[in-house]
Every structure is written in structure tokens, then in C-alpha cells.
Design a protein around this motif. Structure first.
Motif, PDB file in Angstrom:
ATOM      1  N   PHE A 176      -8.233   2.283  -9.276  1.00 50.39           N
ATOM      2  CA  PHE A 176      -6.794   2.388  -9.005  1.00 50.39           C
ATOM      3  C   PHE A 176      -6.322   1.364  -7.976  1.00 50.39           C
ATOM      4  O   PHE A 176      -5.190   0.903  -8.023  1.00 50.39           O
ATOM      5  CB  PHE A 176      -6.427   3.808  -8.563  1.00 50.39           C
ATOM      6  CG  PHE A 176      -6.630   4.826  -9.664  1.00 50.39           C
ATOM      7  CD1 PHE A 176      -6.449   4.480 -10.997  1.00 50.39           C
ATOM      8  CD2 PHE A 176      -7.009   6.120  -9.365  1.00 50.39           C
ATOM      9  CE1 PHE A 176      -6.644   5.407 -12.019  1.00 50.39           C
ATOM     10  CE2 PHE A 176      -7.199   7.060 -10.379  1.00 50.39           C
ATOM     11  CZ  PHE A 176      -7.023   6.696 -11.704  1.00 50.39           C
ATOM     12  N   ARG A 177      -7.206   1.001  -7.058  1.00 53.31           N
ATOM     13  CA  ARG A 177      -6.894  -0.078  -6.127  1.00 53.31           C
ATOM     14  C   ARG A 177      -6.572  -1.349  -6.917  1.00 53.31           C
ATOM     15  O   ARG A 177      -5.615  -2.050  -6.665  1.00 53.31           O
ATOM     16  CB  ARG A 177      -8.102  -0.389  -5.251  1.00 53.31           C
ATOM     17  CG  ARG A 177      -8.112   0.314  -3.962  1.00 53.31           C
ATOM     18  CD  ARG A 177      -7.357  -0.515  -2.893  1.00 53.31           C
ATOM     19  NE  ARG A 177      -7.260   0.276  -1.684  1.00 53.31           N
ATOM     20  CZ  ARG A 177      -6.160   0.416  -0.960  1.00 53.31           C
ATOM     21  NH1 ARG A 177      -5.046  -0.193  -1.295  1.00 53.31           N
ATOM     22  NH2 ARG A 177      -6.151   1.148   0.106  1.00 53.31           N
ATOM     23  N   ARG A 178      -7.471  -1.615  -7.876  1.00 47.72           N
ATOM     24  CA  ARG A 178      -7.315  -2.795  -8.734  1.00 47.72           C
ATOM     25  C   ARG A 178      -5.958  -2.748  -9.436  1.00 47.72           C
ATOM     26  O   ARG A 178      -5.255  -3.733  -9.519  1.00 47.72           O
ATOM     27  CB  ARG A 178      -8.466  -2.737  -9.736  1.00 47.72           C
ATOM     28  CG  ARG A 178      -8.547  -3.840 -10.709  1.00 47.72           C
ATOM     29  CD  ARG A 178      -9.800  -3.626 -11.542  1.00 47.72           C
ATOM     30  NE  ARG A 178      -9.598  -2.654 -12.612  1.00 47.72           N
ATOM     31  CZ  ARG A 178     -10.540  -1.820 -13.066  1.00 47.72           C
ATOM     32  NH1 ARG A 178     -11.754  -1.816 -12.519  1.00 47.72           N
ATOM     33  NH2 ARG A 178     -10.288  -0.990 -14.050  1.00 47.72           N
ATOM     34  N   GLU A 179      -5.581  -1.589  -9.928  1.00 54.40           N
ATOM     35  CA  GLU A 179      -4.301  -1.499 -10.661  1.00 54.40           C
ATOM     36  C   GLU A 179      -3.100  -1.685  -9.749  1.00 54.40           C
ATOM     37  O   GLU A 179      -2.066  -2.190 -10.182  1.00 54.40           O
ATOM     38  CB  GLU A 179      -4.210  -0.163 -11.417  1.00 54.40           C
ATOM     39  CG  GLU A 179      -5.165  -0.053 -12.594  1.00 54.40           C
ATOM     40  CD  GLU A 179      -5.266  -1.320 -13.440  1.00 54.40           C
ATOM     41  OE1 GLU A 179      -4.224  -1.913 -13.814  1.00 54.40           O
ATOM     42  OE2 GLU A 179      -6.401  -1.745 -13.727  1.00 54.40           O
ATOM     43  N   VAL A 180      -3.233  -1.266  -8.488  1.00 47.90           N
ATOM     44  CA  VAL A 180      -2.133  -1.527  -7.554  1.00 47.90           C
ATOM     45  C   VAL A 180      -1.964  -3.041  -7.407  1.00 47.90           C
ATOM     46  O   VAL A 180      -0.862  -3.573  -7.493  1.00 47.90           O
ATOM     47  CB  VAL A 180      -2.365  -0.872  -6.170  1.00 47.90           C
ATOM     48  CG1 VAL A 180      -1.188  -1.179  -5.233  1.00 47.90           C
ATOM     49  CG2 VAL A 180      -2.551   0.629  -6.294  1.00 47.90           C
ATOM     50  N   ALA A 389      -8.237   6.703   6.622  1.00 47.40           N
ATOM     51  CA  ALA A 389      -9.224   5.836   5.968  1.00 47.40           C
ATOM     52  C   ALA A 389     -10.555   6.039   6.680  1.00 47.40           C
ATOM     53  O   ALA A 389     -10.574   6.251   7.895  1.00 47.40           O
ATOM     54  CB  ALA A 389      -8.789   4.376   6.086  1.00 47.40           C
ATOM     55  N   PRO A 390     -11.666   5.960   5.950  1.00 51.58           N
ATOM     56  CA  PRO A 390     -12.977   6.101   6.609  1.00 51.58           C
ATOM     57  C   PRO A 390     -13.164   5.089   7.745  1.00 51.58           C
ATOM     58  O   PRO A 390     -13.770   5.411   8.766  1.00 51.58           O
ATOM     59  CB  PRO A 390     -13.963   5.836   5.477  1.00 51.58           C
ATOM     60  CG  PRO A 390     -13.226   6.179   4.228  1.00 51.58           C
ATOM     61  CD  PRO A 390     -11.798   5.831   4.490  1.00 51.58           C
ATOM     62  N   GLY A 421      -5.322   3.124   8.805  1.00 51.79           N
ATOM     63  CA  GLY A 421      -4.838   3.321   7.446  1.00 51.79           C
ATOM     64  C   GLY A 421      -5.135   4.691   6.884  1.00 51.79           C
ATOM     65  O   GLY A 421      -5.766   5.537   7.525  1.00 51.79           O
ATOM     66  N   THR A 422      -4.697   4.882   5.656  1.00 51.29           N
ATOM     67  CA  THR A 422      -4.901   6.150   4.956  1.00 51.29           C
ATOM     68  C   THR A 422      -6.076   6.022   3.978  1.00 51.29           C
ATOM     69  O   THR A 422      -6.452   4.924   3.573  1.00 51.29           O
ATOM     70  CB  THR A 422      -3.642   6.537   4.168  1.00 51.29           C
ATOM     71  OG1 THR A 422      -3.200   5.393   3.436  1.00 51.29           O
ATOM     72  CG2 THR A 422      -2.540   6.998   5.096  1.00 51.29           C
ATOM     73  N   GLY A 423      -6.621   7.173   3.579  1.00 57.59           N
ATOM     74  CA  GLY A 423      -7.866   7.163   2.806  1.00 57.59           C
ATOM     75  C   GLY A 423      -7.753   7.625   1.371  1.00 57.59           C
ATOM     76  O   GLY A 423      -8.737   8.068   0.783  1.00 57.59           O
ATOM     77  N   TYR A 424      -6.560   7.504   0.788  1.00 58.78           N
ATOM     78  CA  TYR A 424      -6.376   8.059  -0.560  1.00 58.78           C
ATOM     79  C   TYR A 424      -7.278   7.437  -1.618  1.00 58.78           C
ATOM     80  O   TYR A 424      -7.557   8.037  -2.642  1.00 58.78           O
ATOM     81  CB  TYR A 424      -4.919   7.914  -1.019  1.00 58.78           C
ATOM     82  CG  TYR A 424      -3.958   8.567  -0.089  1.00 58.78           C
ATOM     83  CD1 TYR A 424      -4.050   9.929   0.182  1.00 58.78           C
ATOM     84  CD2 TYR A 424      -2.964   7.836   0.547  1.00 58.78           C
ATOM     85  CE1 TYR A 424      -3.192  10.531   1.066  1.00 58.78           C
ATOM     86  CE2 TYR A 424      -2.093   8.437   1.426  1.00 58.78           C
ATOM     87  CZ  TYR A 424      -2.205   9.787   1.687  1.00 58.78           C
ATOM     88  OH  TYR A 424      -1.365  10.374   2.563  1.00 58.78           O
ATOM     89  N   PHE A 425      -7.713   6.180  -1.391  1.00 59.04           N
ATOM     90  CA  PHE A 425      -8.574   5.543  -2.389  1.00 59.04           C
ATOM     91  C   PHE A 425     -10.047   5.719  -2.051  1.00 59.04           C
ATOM     92  O   PHE A 425     -10.893   5.095  -2.655  1.00 59.04           O
ATOM     93  CB  PHE A 425      -8.226   4.058  -2.521  1.00 59.04           C
ATOM     94  CG  PHE A 425      -6.913   3.835  -3.214  1.00 59.04           C
ATOM     95  CD1 PHE A 425      -6.795   4.041  -4.578  1.00 59.04           C
ATOM     96  CD2 PHE A 425      -5.803   3.449  -2.502  1.00 59.04           C
ATOM     97  CE1 PHE A 425      -5.591   3.861  -5.215  1.00 59.04           C
ATOM     98  CE2 PHE A 425      -4.581   3.266  -3.136  1.00 59.04           C
ATOM     99  CZ  PHE A 425      -4.464   3.464  -4.496  1.00 59.04           C
TER     100      PHE A 425
END
Ligand code: PLP
Length: 459
Positions: A176-180, A389-390, A421-425
Motif C-alpha cells: 500500500f505504501r507503493r500504491e500511495v 511509527a516503530p 510519524g504514524t505507523g499505519y503501514f
């Protein structure tokens, strides 16, 4: 609570008018300057003319600038910043309460944009200077994907071609990172790839490898150098990136001053060093000029401990050894962090400014194991309502440990850390942790000796 301002809000928000107009270059105030980049073959300091083949001109200037303390932020960049900045400085009341600590804890939250991290602060600057120079596009690498996302957003804004080499394990784990990135118009290639000579060489030497940041950097540099009107850009490690990220520290300082607070400890996670360097820069400047004193803590993963277990030496910035040499704390450019480590921050070296500050005893460093990091991430998420984010959770771990120390000693210190940052991915990693399937990896001395033995011999 603070006497002068009994009502410190949960979020210290600056107005857009308070957004800094200049970045701060901490090198100007350093007595011992960071060592110069060296040419990978001649081992002579890289000149402006050599570096400008790799980076665009204005960024080359910034990379080499050890003297100007303040550098104007161009209006175009500042107006982009205004879409998501100033970033909130949050008083972690709930975390303090849960820890029962007398410490006051603040975090600067950089996850309020689609890339989900601080990386956008430098991406937009780098894209701007490339556009201004009339370039067609840029090539880069991305590890966890935040940098590639940030750069693709910046390139879409300035209408530049954006080519991203994404570390293969990450490309596969984070589709999904790639798709963003593709949504913002970037092309994304898993690295190592057969698109570059260096990629083909690495594939031949390490068949089936999941890649590393060092490999992807080599591929992106080759791709950029081989195309007319392209330059290479990098989201961390470089001094120019640290400069752009000083916006984090400058805003933090204004926010604290507004409420009569003074930090005792400033904490950041350290991969290549850009968020940490940016956060601490203005505070470090005061320390260097003898105006104030602070403790600074760099937090790195125990699986990739460049400051705490590396050596301070010249090394290659990439696996393919095509980039200039940088004097830094390093584990050796051939060091491959265990695939078991999922918490980001997997770079073998450290920014040269931070390396020099650490060598001079002006900054501390600590390393933490990933299960401890995810415990802190979970605790923080439940208290403060943000999924970190981790990478950021390394800083949270250290901030919690400092707050517990304050509880035990009864000291009401002010602790500031960067929530990058946030860790959704990163839900694969969270899933592993939630399933109790996460393990720790700490390289042995023999592991490190292997890659350190391959350091280039300089002088
Ligand atoms: C890239 C990244 C880091 C580490 O990079 P630095 O250059 O060391 O700041 C930390 N946190 C997040 C969320 C990142 O995306």
C-alpha cells in the motif's frame, strides 16, 4: 504545573505567522566541524563541481556550508509547509499520569501529513531546488517507504519525474505504501533490480536478497547519473537534510518559550540522523554558544547500533561504494541488519554532524531492543491515542525510561521527544508483536567485526 503559565494546553499550536522563515545550520556554531565528504576513488575532499553532478546546485551549496548559521526558506517552500505546519507540540498529560511521573513530557508530532512522517520537510525543499534549476526529475531510494512517499508528494507538487528504488522486502511487505507513491505519480522499482549495473552485481553476489538501504542508494545514484536532467536525492544522513529538518527544532523551541518551559532532555530516534539532528539543532546551538545546557539522547535499535557500537571512521554511504565517503559512526557499509528487525532505522552509518557532536561528548546515545520498543509503542498508543511509527517508538521508549527515572529520583524535569510519524503501514510488525511472535536480534561482536574489517583505509 508551570508557574508562569498555569494552563499549558494539550497542544501547543503556533500560528502560520510564527512558522520560521529561516532554517538553522548548527555547523556554523560547531568548533569542530564535521569532516568533509571524500571522493570515493581519489579520497580527496569533494568539491562543489564534483558534487553538483550528483545533487542540484543549491543543495550542493547547502551540503558544503559550514559557516552560515541561518538560511532563508524560499517562499514557495514556506507556503507548502503551511499546508501541514506548524506541527503540534503536544503535552503528554495522559502518558505522564499513567507513568506517575513528576516529569513534564512533550512530543513534537510530525505525522500530520499523508507521507506520515517528517520526511516531507526535506522532500519539498529538495524538489523545489531541482525544479528551480530546470531539472526533469529525481531518483531516490526508500526503505520503509516514508521518504519515497514524501518525495512523490513533493514531485507531484512541482511537476517533476520521481523514480523510487524501494528495498525489496519493504516493497513486498508494504504494497500500500507503493500504491500511495504511484498515486502521486512516482515509478517504484524493487531493489536490488536488474535496471542498474550495481543492482545486477548485487543480485549476482547475493541471490535472493531482500535488499538494503545501502543497495537501493547505489541503484538510485546510478539511475540519476545516467539520465540527462536528473539528480539524486536522499531523505536522511546528509547535512542538507538535517538543515531542512531544523524546522522541527525551531518550532519546538518557539512553542516551549511561549509557555515558559525549558527542556532538560531532548530525545530523538536515530536512523540516518535527520529528525534527531533537526530537532536538537537550535538547542544544540545554544549549548555550543554557552547560552544554555541540555541533555540530548540519540536512540537507535540494538540490531543496528551505529553510534553505540560502531566506530568513528570514513566509510562508504552505500553498499555499491559509488557515493562519496563520509566520516561517521558506522557499522561498515557491508553490514546487513537482520531481516528479523522490523522497526526501521536500519542504516549502517550516521549523519556526520551528529557523529562529530557525539565524538565531542555533546550528545548521548542509547540502543533499545525492538520488543521493548513495541511495548513502549503500545503503551503510548493507549495513553495518547496516536499509533506511532516503530521508528518513533524508539524515542518514546527512551522518553518513558527518562520519565521513570524522574519518578524514582523525584525530579520534575522537562522531557521533549520527537514523534516522527504514524505507523499505519507497519501493521505487519505490530501484528508480530501482538501475536507474541516478535524476537530481538543483537549482532555479536564477531558479526560487527566482519563488516568493520571492510572499512576503506584512508590516509
Ligand atoms: C525515516 C524515518 C526515521 C529515521 O530517519 P532519520 O533520518 O534518522 O530521522 C524516523 N522516523 C520516521 C517516521 C521515519 O520515516
Amino acid at each position: 504545573m508551570n508557574k508562569t503559565n498555569p494552563e499549558i494546553p494539550y497542544k501547543i499550536l503556533l500560528s502560520e505567522a510564527e512558522l520560521p522563515t529561516q532554517w538553522y545550520n548548527v555547523r556554523a556554531d560547531m568548533k569542530n566541524k564535521p569532516a568533509p565528504l571524500l571522493h570515493p576513488e581519489t579520497h580527496k575532499p569533494m568539491t562543489f563541481d564534483e558534487l553538483r553532478n550528483v545533487f542540484c546546485d543549491e543543495l550542493t551549496k547547502q551540503e558544503l556550508d559550514d559557516t552560515n548559521p541561518y538560511i532563508d526558506i524560499p517562499d514557495e517552500i514556506r507556503s507548502f509547509y503551511r499546508m501541514y505546519r506548524p506541527a503540534p507540540l503536544v503535552r503528554a498529560y495522559f502518558l505522564e499520569k499513567a507513568l506517575g511521573t513528576p516529569a513534564r513530557i512533550y512530543y513534537k508530532f510530525e505525522g500530520n501529513n499523508t507521507s506520515g512522517s517528517h520526511k516531507l520537510n526535506s522532500a519539498i525543499a529538495q524538489a523545489y531546488y531541482a525544479k528551480k534549476q530546470g531539472l526533469k526529475g529525481v531518483a531516490t531510494e526508500t526503505g520503509a517507504g516514508q521518504w519515497g512517499t514524501a518525495l512523490s508528494m513533493a514531485c507531484a507538487y512541482f511537476d517533476l519525474i520521481c523514480q523510487v528504488f524501494m528495498v525489496k522486502v519493504s516493497y513486498e511487505q508494504k504494497p500500500f505504501r507503493r500504491e500511495v507513491m504511484r498515486t502521486f505519480g512516482a515509478s517504484v522499482t524493487p531493489s536490488p533490480s536488474d535496471k542498474t549495473a550495481v543492482g545486477r552485481r548485487i543480485l549476482a553476489d547475493h541471490p535472493g536478497t531482500g535488499g538494503s538501504l545501502g543497495c537501493a542508494i547505489s541503484e538510485a545514484v546510478e539511475a540519476a547519473m545516467g539520465q540527462e536532467g536528473f539528480r539524486y536525492v536522499l531523505g536522511s544522513v546528509l547535512n542538507q537534510v538535517l538543515l531542512h529538518q531544523s524546522i522541527i527544532g525551531l518550532e519546538t523551541k518557539i512553542g516551549l518559550e511561549k509557555y515558559g518551559e525549558k527542556a532538560d532532555v531532548v530525545i530523538g530516534c536515530a536512523g540516518g540522523g535527520s529528525n534527531l539532528g533537526g530537532l536538537i539543532s537550535p538547542f544544540m546551538g545554544e549549548k555550543l554558544r554557552g547560552e544554555a545546557d541540555y541533555r540530548f539522547i540519540a536512540v537507535e535499535p540494538a540490531s543496528c547500533p551505529s553510534l553505540t557500537r560502531g566506530v568513528y571512521a570514513y566509510d562508504y554511504c552505500d553498499t555499491g561504494m559509488v557515493c562519496p565517503l563520509s566520516k561517521m559512526y558506522t557499522l561498515g557499509s557491508s553490514f546487513m541488519p537482520s531481516a528479523n528487525h522490523s522497526g526501521g532505522l536500519r542504516y549502517h552509518g550516521m549523519n556526520s554532524v551528529l557523529s562529530q557532536l557525539y565524538a565531542d561528548g555533546l550528545m548521548e546515545a542509547t540502543s533499545v531492543e525492538q520488543t521493548k520498543v513495541f511495548e513502549a509503542a503500545q503503551f503510548f498508543a493507549r495513553c495518547e491515542g496516536t499509533l506511532p511509527a516503530p521508528e518513533s517508538a524508539h524515542a518514546i521508549r527512551a522518553a518513558i525510561d527518562e520519565a521513570v527515572r524522574c519518578r524514582e529520583t523525584g525530579k520534575a524535569e522537562t522531557i521533549v521527544f520527537g514523534l516522527t510519524g504514524t505507523g499505519y503501514f507497519d501493521m505487519f510488525a505490530y501484528q508480530k508483536f501482538n501475536d507474541n511472535a516478535m524476537t530481538d536480534y543483537i549482532p555479536t561482536d564477531a558479526d560487527l567485526a566482519g563488516s568493520l574489517a571492510k572499512l576503506p583505509k584512508i590516509g
